[in-house]
Design an enzyme around this catalytic site. Sequence first.
Site, mmCIF file in Angstrom:
data_model
loop_
_atom_site.group_PDB
_atom_site.id
_atom_site.type_symbol
_atom_site.label_atom_id
_atom_site.label_comp_id
_atom_site.label_asym_id
_atom_site.label_seq_id
_atom_site.Cartn_x
_atom_site.Cartn_y
_atom_site.Cartn_z
ATOM 1 N N GLY A 1 26.918 55.547 -16.866
ATOM 2 C CA GLY A 1 27.060 55.643 -15.424
ATOM 3 C C GLY A 1 28.305 54.909 -14.970
ATOM 4 N N GLN B 1 34.427 50.948 -9.477
ATOM 5 C CA GLN B 1 34.734 50.334 -10.779
ATOM 6 C C GLN B 1 36.109 50.755 -11.299
ATOM 7 O OE1 GLN B 1 30.634 51.511 -12.436
ATOM 8 N NE2 GLN B 1 31.132 49.691 -13.604
ATOM 9 N N CYS C 1 26.624 46.859 -17.925
ATOM 10 C CA CYS C 1 27.563 47.418 -16.937
ATOM 11 C C CYS C 1 28.957 47.418 -17.542
ATOM 12 C CB CYS C 1 27.536 46.571 -15.670
ATOM 13 S SG CYS C 1 28.656 47.150 -14.375
ATOM 14 N N LEU C 2 29.683 48.499 -17.372
ATOM 15 C CA LEU C 2 31.053 48.567 -17.898
ATOM 16 C C LEU C 2 31.947 47.501 -17.258
ATOM 17 C CD1 LEU C 2 31.528 52.441 -18.060
ATOM 18 C CD2 LEU C 2 31.456 50.869 -20.002
ATOM 19 N N HIS D 1 21.279 51.225 -10.095
ATOM 20 C CA HIS D 1 22.354 50.348 -10.576
ATOM 21 C C HIS D 1 23.694 50.769 -9.957
ATOM 22 C CE1 HIS D 1 24.582 48.065 -13.849
ATOM 23 N NE2 HIS D 1 25.514 48.889 -13.402
ATOM 24 N N GLU D 2 23.989 52.061 -10.000
ATOM 25 C CA GLU D 2 25.279 52.553 -9.482
ATOM 26 C C GLU D 2 25.353 52.452 -7.961
ATOM 27 O OE1 GLU D 2 27.503 52.809 -11.581
ATOM 28 O OE2 GLU D 2 26.268 53.009 -13.376
ATOM 29 N N HIS E 1 26.609 49.172 -6.781
ATOM 30 C CA HIS E 1 28.072 49.027 -6.802
ATOM 31 C C HIS E 1 28.695 49.456 -5.470
ATOM 32 C CE1 HIS E 1 29.093 47.922 -10.924
ATOM 33 N NE2 HIS E 1 28.267 48.832 -11.405
#
Length: 172
Positions: free
Chosen positions: A45, A50, A95-96, A137-138, A141
Site C-alpha cells: 500500500g 509518501q 510502512c514504507l 493505514h493508508e 497518511h
Amino acid sequence: MNLTILTYPDKRLKQKSKNVTKFDENIHKLLDAMNETMLLSNGIGLAAIQVNHPLNILILNIPDSEGNQPTENLMEIINPILIKKEGSTVYQEGCLSVPGFYEDIERYETITINYQDRDGNTKTLDADGLLSIAIQHEMDHLTGNLFIEKLSYARRKKFEKEYKKAIKEKRL
Ligand code: QAP
Ligand code: CO
C-alpha cells in the site's frame, strides 16, 4: 517512474492531503508512478503523500496466495470517506516510510468507504481482513498520521531509540 519515498521523521509526511478535483492525465501519471514505486519497494500500500504529493490518493495491492501482485489486483482509491466501521482486529503493520519497523496495531475489523476511481466515478467498497487494515493505514497518511503514532508511550520510546540507532548505523 520510480519516485522517492519520504521516510520518518520527514515533516512533509505530516501534511494534510487535499481532495483531487481534476481526474486528468497528471493524476493518471501519478497513479502509475505510485504503482511502480510501491512494487519496486515491495509494498502492499502507498499514499500519495509518501511520494511528496499531498493529495487524497492511496493505492493498494494485497498479494495473492502465491505472493504475486498482478496489476488486475491493483486498487486505486481517491478522496476516500469512511462511512461505516465495525469490530476490532490487531495486525503487525509496517510502512514504507518507516522502513524496518513492525508493530501490532489495533484497527476496525470491517469498514465501508466511499471513494472515486481514476476517472472520478463514485464507488462504495466493503472491506475486511488485510484490505480493511491496509485502507485504514493508508487513510491515516492522508491526515498526516503514521502508524507509530498509535503506539503506547513505552513502545513509542523503544521505537524512537531503535529507529535512531538504525539510521545512525546507516541500516536504512
Ligand atoms: C501498509 O505497508 C500496511 O519496513 C503498507 O523494510 C502494512 O507496504 C497495510 C515495507 C501492514 C496493512 C498491513 C515495509 C517494505 C512495506 C518495510 C507496506 C520494509 C519494506 C510496507
Ligand atoms: Co504507511
